[in-house]
Scaffold this motif. Structure first.
Motif, PDB file in Angstrom:
ATOM      1  N   ASN A  78      34.413 -19.660  37.415  1.00  0.00           N
ATOM      2  CA  ASN A  78      34.604 -19.510  39.071  1.00  0.00           C
ATOM      3  C   ASN A  78      35.849 -19.938  39.530  1.00  0.00           C
ATOM      4  OD1 ASN A  78      31.910 -18.371  39.386  1.00  0.00           O
ATOM      5  ND2 ASN A  78      31.092 -20.338  39.577  1.00  0.00           N
ATOM      6  N   VAL A  79      36.540 -19.333  40.066  1.00  0.00           N
ATOM      7  CA  VAL A  79      37.944 -19.833  40.551  1.00  0.00           C
ATOM      8  C   VAL A  79      37.939 -19.623  42.189  1.00  0.00           C
ATOM      9  CG1 VAL A  79      40.581 -19.315  40.581  1.00  0.00           C
ATOM     10  CG2 VAL A  79      39.083 -18.843  38.360  1.00  0.00           C
ATOM     11  N   THR A  90      42.381 -18.250  58.247  1.00  0.00           N
ATOM     12  CA  THR A  90      42.311 -18.937  56.871  1.00  0.00           C
ATOM     13  C   THR A  90      40.759 -18.373  56.345  1.00  0.00           C
ATOM     14  OG1 THR A  90      43.123 -20.850  57.923  1.00  0.00           O
ATOM     15  CG2 THR A  90      41.571 -21.140  55.956  1.00  0.00           C
ATOM     16  N   VAL A  91      40.986 -17.922  55.053  1.00  0.00           N
ATOM     17  CA  VAL A  91      39.934 -17.507  54.221  1.00  0.00           C
ATOM     18  C   VAL A  91      39.615 -18.274  52.872  1.00  0.00           C
ATOM     19  CG1 VAL A  91      39.187 -15.441  52.984  1.00  0.00           C
ATOM     20  CG2 VAL A  91      40.747 -15.190  54.797  1.00  0.00           C
ATOM     21  N   ASN A  92      38.333 -18.807  52.696  1.00  0.00           N
ATOM     22  CA  ASN A  92      37.971 -19.422  51.585  1.00  0.00           C
ATOM     23  C   ASN A  92      37.169 -18.345  50.901  1.00  0.00           C
ATOM     24  OD1 ASN A  92      38.674 -22.088  52.512  1.00  0.00           O
ATOM     25  ND2 ASN A  92      37.349 -21.764  54.037  1.00  0.00           N
ATOM     26  N   ILE A  93      37.637 -18.072  49.581  1.00  0.00           N
ATOM     27  CA  ILE A  93      37.302 -17.035  48.839  1.00  0.00           C
ATOM     28  C   ILE A  93      37.043 -17.468  47.353  1.00  0.00           C
ATOM     29  CG2 ILE A  93      39.380 -16.154  48.321  1.00  0.00           C
ATOM     30  CD1 ILE A  93      38.081 -13.595  48.191  1.00  0.00           C
ATOM     31  N   THR A  94      35.849 -17.403  46.557  1.00  0.00           N
ATOM     32  CA  THR A  94      35.532 -17.788  45.339  1.00  0.00           C
ATOM     33  C   THR A  94      35.485 -16.711  44.548  1.00  0.00           C
ATOM     34  OG1 THR A  94      34.629 -19.858  46.083  1.00  0.00           O
ATOM     35  CG2 THR A  94      34.172 -19.067  43.707  1.00  0.00           C
ATOM     36  N   ARG A 146      34.514  -5.036  52.117  1.00  0.00           N
ATOM     37  CA  ARG A 146      34.360  -6.066  50.884  1.00  0.00           C
ATOM     38  C   ARG A 146      34.632  -5.221  49.617  1.00  0.00           C
ATOM     39  NH1 ARG A 146      30.581 -11.408  50.709  1.00  0.00           N
ATOM     40  NH2 ARG A 146      30.999 -12.002  48.474  1.00  0.00           N
ATOM     41  N   GLU A 147      33.781  -4.257  49.543  1.00  0.00           N
ATOM     42  CA  GLU A 147      33.783  -3.481  48.309  1.00  0.00           C
ATOM     43  C   GLU A 147      35.158  -2.956  47.886  1.00  0.00           C
ATOM     44  OE1 GLU A 147      31.470   0.235  46.205  1.00  0.00           O
ATOM     45  OE2 GLU A 147      31.049  -0.120  48.277  1.00  0.00           O
ATOM     46  N   LYS A 148      35.939  -2.609  48.594  1.00  0.00           N
ATOM     47  CA  LYS A 148      37.317  -1.991  48.545  1.00  0.00           C
ATOM     48  C   LYS A 148      38.180  -3.158  48.222  1.00  0.00           C
ATOM     49  CE  LYS A 148      40.988   0.555  50.732  1.00  0.00           C
ATOM     50  NZ  LYS A 148      41.416   1.060  52.009  1.00  0.00           N
ATOM     51  N   VAL A 149      38.022  -4.279  48.876  1.00  0.00           N
ATOM     52  CA  VAL A 149      38.906  -5.502  48.521  1.00  0.00           C
ATOM     53  C   VAL A 149      38.414  -5.903  47.101  1.00  0.00           C
ATOM     54  CG1 VAL A 149      39.034  -7.855  49.082  1.00  0.00           C
ATOM     55  CG2 VAL A 149      39.164  -6.148  50.966  1.00  0.00           C
ATOM     56  N   SER A 150      37.034  -5.859  46.572  1.00  0.00           N
ATOM     57  CA  SER A 150      36.732  -6.624  45.556  1.00  0.00           C
ATOM     58  C   SER A 150      37.255  -5.381  44.165  1.00  0.00           C
ATOM     59  CB  SER A 150      35.197  -6.440  45.224  1.00  0.00           C
ATOM     60  OG  SER A 150      35.000  -6.983  43.946  1.00  0.00           O
ATOM     61  N   ARG A 151      37.283  -4.111  44.598  1.00  0.00           N
ATOM     62  CA  ARG A 151      38.046  -3.182  43.616  1.00  0.00           C
ATOM     63  C   ARG A 151      39.387  -3.272  43.477  1.00  0.00           C
ATOM     64  NH1 ARG A 151      35.806   0.860  45.983  1.00  0.00           N
ATOM     65  NH2 ARG A 151      37.647   1.546  47.117  1.00  0.00           N
ATOM     66  N   ASN A 152      40.091  -3.618  44.726  1.00  0.00           N
ATOM     67  CA  ASN A 152      41.627  -3.732  44.353  1.00  0.00           C
ATOM     68  C   ASN A 152      41.898  -5.024  43.630  1.00  0.00           C
ATOM     69  OD1 ASN A 152      42.257  -1.461  46.050  1.00  0.00           O
ATOM     70  ND2 ASN A 152      42.404  -2.667  48.077  1.00  0.00           N
ATOM     71  N   ILE A 173      33.325 -10.897  43.842  1.00  0.00           N
ATOM     72  CA  ILE A 173      33.604 -12.133  45.007  1.00  0.00           C
ATOM     73  C   ILE A 173      31.972 -12.767  45.112  1.00  0.00           C
ATOM     74  CG2 ILE A 173      34.357 -12.381  47.233  1.00  0.00           C
ATOM     75  CD1 ILE A 173      36.194 -10.012  46.919  1.00  0.00           C
ATOM     76  N   THR A 174      31.841 -13.886  45.132  1.00  0.00           N
ATOM     77  CA  THR A 174      30.715 -14.668  45.348  1.00  0.00           C
ATOM     78  C   THR A 174      30.598 -15.189  46.346  1.00  0.00           C
ATOM     79  OG1 THR A 174      31.317 -16.570  43.920  1.00  0.00           O
ATOM     80  CG2 THR A 174      30.307 -14.722  42.613  1.00  0.00           C
ATOM     81  N   HIS A 175      31.823 -15.785  47.051  1.00  0.00           N
ATOM     82  CA  HIS A 175      31.783 -16.437  48.224  1.00  0.00           C
ATOM     83  C   HIS A 175      32.915 -16.078  49.031  1.00  0.00           C
ATOM     84  CE1 HIS A 175      31.466 -20.109  50.636  1.00  0.00           C
ATOM     85  NE2 HIS A 175      32.506 -20.312  50.525  1.00  0.00           N
TER      86      HIS A 175
END
Length: 275
Positions: A78-79, A90-94, A146-152, A173-175
């Motif tokens: 996990n990063v 501001t975006v917090n993403i894991t 979100r699906e498009k972002v995850s694919r990119n 993307i888990t978080h």
């Protein structure tokens, strides 16, 4: 005879000691590669050999050579990354990645990155790719697309990791959360929408009540018009008819009551009833 036996035991002891020494040397020159692992050989004279050793037991030259073990099984990591969106939120993403090294490239990985290659590579390239991708979308699009972002992210991160000899079997993307100000703004917007819906309901209700009152007033006006017309044509006859109908209804209801006795006028009774 005793001297011969002593010589024999001495000879056997020397042979046993020699065998033990040879066995120890042979044992020290063996190493095992467990299942799901590969080994890279470091040679003091030629450096890292460009040969990857598979599973099983193998020989090496003690002191001169050293086997370095690599786990090639798929492992999760996990990063977490803090970045900014297109609209400066501001975006917090894991990001969760399943990774493993490319077996044929283990000598290069060890030479350039070391045994802890995942700690050196994954956080940096994940941070780089996420910042580049997230910056293309505003906060609302990150939620709805979100699906498009995850694919990119998956496409670019897979390409970057391959440059370091790492395979990414899965990326997700888990978080995904936003800053405090944006969260409060979303909550206020939801409250405003609920209040607007409530106000719309009250307006619709008042409109329906208004229509009902108009219909009721129209009905009363029509009834009054009809009554006035009837009085004009029949005089008091309509009133007398209504009085008779009301009397019949009252008499019918009293007749159903056991506690009520009806006595016609001018009839005698056993008891003298007050007038």
């Amino acid at each position: 005879m005793a001297q011969q036996l002593a010589n024999l035991f001495t000879r056997v002891g020397q042979i046993g000691f020699g065998v033990a020494v040879v066995g120890g040397v042979v044992n020290s020159a063996l190493y095992n590669v467990d299942a799901g692992h590969r080994a890279v050989i470091f040679d003091r004279f030629v450096g890292v050999k460009q040969v990857v050793v598979g599973e099983g037991t193998h020989f090496f030259i003690p002191w001169v050579q050293k086997p370095i073990m690599f786990d090639i099984k798929t492992r999760p990591r996990n990063v977490p990354v803090v970045t900014g969106s297109k609209d400066l939120q501001t975006v917090n993403i894991t990001l969760r990645v399943l990774f493993r090294p490319i077996g044929d490239q283990l000598p290069r990985i060890y030479t350039t990155l070391g045994i802890d290659y995942e700690d050196r590579v994954l956080p940096s390239i994940t941070n780089e790719v996420l910042k580049a991708v997230v910056a293309r979308y505003d906060a609302g699009e990150l939620i709805t697309q979100r699906e498009k972002v995850s694919r990119n992210v998956s496409e670019q991160l897979t390409e970057r990791s391959a440059q370091f000899g790492i395979i990414l079997d899965d990326i997700s993307i888990t978080h995904l959360t936003f800053g405090k100000e944006f969260t409060q703004a979303v909550e206020l917007k939801q409250v405003a929408q609920q209040e607007a819906e409530r106000a719309k309901f009250l307006v619709d209700k008042a409109e329906q009540e208004k229509k009902a009152a108009i219909i009721s007033a129209d009905g009363d006006a029509s009834a009054a018009t009809l009554l006035a017309k009837a009085f004009g044509e029949a005089g008091e006859g309509l009133v007398e008819l209504r009085r008779i109908e009301a009397s019949e209804d009252i008499a019918y209801k009293l007749a159903k009551n056991r506690n009520v006795v009806y006595l016609p006028n001018n009839q005698s009774t056993l008891l003298s009833l007050p007038q």
